[in-house]
Design an enzyme around this catalytic site. Structure first.
Site, PDB file in Angstrom:
ATOM      1  N   GLU A 135     157.885  37.986  90.733  1.00 46.91           N
ATOM      2  CA  GLU A 135     157.928  37.965  89.402  1.00 46.91           C
ATOM      3  C   GLU A 135     159.657  39.518  90.037  1.00 46.91           C
ATOM      4  O   GLU A 135     160.523  39.112  89.559  1.00 46.91           O
ATOM      5  CB  GLU A 135     157.636  38.572  88.896  1.00 46.91           C
ATOM      6  N   SER A 232     147.352  34.560  92.696  1.00 45.33           N
ATOM      7  CA  SER A 232     148.392  34.725  91.581  1.00 45.33           C
ATOM      8  C   SER A 232     147.932  36.494  90.669  1.00 45.33           C
ATOM      9  O   SER A 232     146.858  36.242  90.598  1.00 45.33           O
ATOM     10  CB  SER A 232     147.180  33.627  90.353  1.00 45.33           C
TER      11      SER A 232
END
Length: 317
Positions: A135, A232
């Site tokens: 991201e 994650s």
């Protein structure tokens, strides 16, 4: 007459909300529908979401996961992951006349729009996030190299030297620890009182909600088990939040990773799942615990999440 159980009693507190968020659900649907519409294989740049079980299931359906577009043939569809991509990626896809579907979470896209707006206004931009996370790579890639400075810690704030301290803005990765980020933001505001802030909180609703649920559950349990993959970000943050709430916290991929020694002496165990972890993993963990303990399961009360993100027009029913 019932025979009393010889298994030790164990109370399980299920954190709510947990598991898939709207952005993850949308991204997975995009891959599934692309395979149904265009047939296999459908290529996916980077893991669609950070969960091994999700990736393996989609791979079995016909998804092929790659790291860069040069690994994709031009005549097959390609999906961009939920984490977002640098601008060069769709530009390359267009240059090769590829059919591409963008599964970027709309809340990540919102951060991209903010970055562009600040850049056009001439502000120097600080991105609070973790170096190397997809991201962050995607957000940095929205603007020319050097236009965004990455800040990971409060200490980094002191090292940041803008050209004009009165013309600075900040944005954040969407999956950060709310508490850690608050400290960095406070340091930025103390050093740059005029700093431009996001119109609305960048850390996404799902990240915030799951962390708040873990704070509640973590304060009431001896051990917290977080289902999610080690890569994650939001899952890792949940384990950190649980630890701070007072529980011995463990991030596990699935029930097979559970070490029963962790539960020795525990009377209450909390269970949650990261935003990219499917509920089937929670059910598998509960089944695993039930084989050893006499379980009592209590679901935490919370407001239901009702957010739904639309699919790309090409895949809408």
């Amino acid at each position: 007459m019932t025979t009393p159980s010889l298994r030790r009693p164990l109370k399980v507190l299920l954190a709510t909300p947990r598991g898939f968020c709207a952005g993850v659900d949308r991204a997975i649907q995009i891959v599934e529908r692309a395979i149904a519409k265009y047939g296999a294989p459908v290529y996916v740049r980077h893991e669609i979401v950070h969960n091994r079980h999700v990736v393996e299931r989609l791979r079995a359906l016909g998804a092929v996961f790659v790291e860069e577009l040069d690994q994709c043939p031009a005549d097959r569809p390609v999906v961009f992951s939920a984490h977002g991509v640098p601008k060069r990626v769709p530009a390359e896809a267009r240059a090769r006349e590829m059919l591409y579907l963008d599964a970027t979470c709309p809340l990540v896209s919102k951060v991209h729009v903010e970055a562009q707006r600040h850049h056009e206004a001439g502000r120097e931009i600080v991105l609070i996030g973790h170096a190397g996370h997809p991201e962050v790579v995607g957000t940095l890639g929205q603007l020319p190299q050097g236009a965004v400075a990455l800040i990971e810690t409060v200490a980094d704030v002191a090292d940041f030297q803008p050209r004009d301290p009165a013309n600075v803005a900040f944005i954040t990765q969407t999956t950060l620890s709310v508490d850690d980020t608050a400290g960095i933001i406070a340091a930025l505001r103390a050093r740059f009182p005029a700093i431009a802030t996001p119109y609305k909180e960048d850390i996404c609703y799902a990240t915030t909600n799951r962390q708040e649920a873990v704070k509640t559950v973590g304060a009431k349990c001896d051990v917290l088990l977080v289902l999610g993959s080690a890569n994650s970000s939001n899952s890792v943050r949940l384990a950190e939040v649980g630890h701070r709430a007072g529980a011995a916290s463990y991030l596990i991929e699935d029930a097979t990773a559970l070490d029963l020694a962790w539960l020795e002496g525990a009377r209450v165990v909390g269970v949650t799942a990261g935003a990219s972890a499917p509920e089937v993993l929670v059910n598998g963990l509960l089944d695993r615990l039930a084989r050893t303990f006499d379980l009592t399961i209590q679901e935490a009360e919370a407001e239901p999440e009702t957010v739904i993100f639309k699919l790309p027009r090409a895949l809408a029913v």
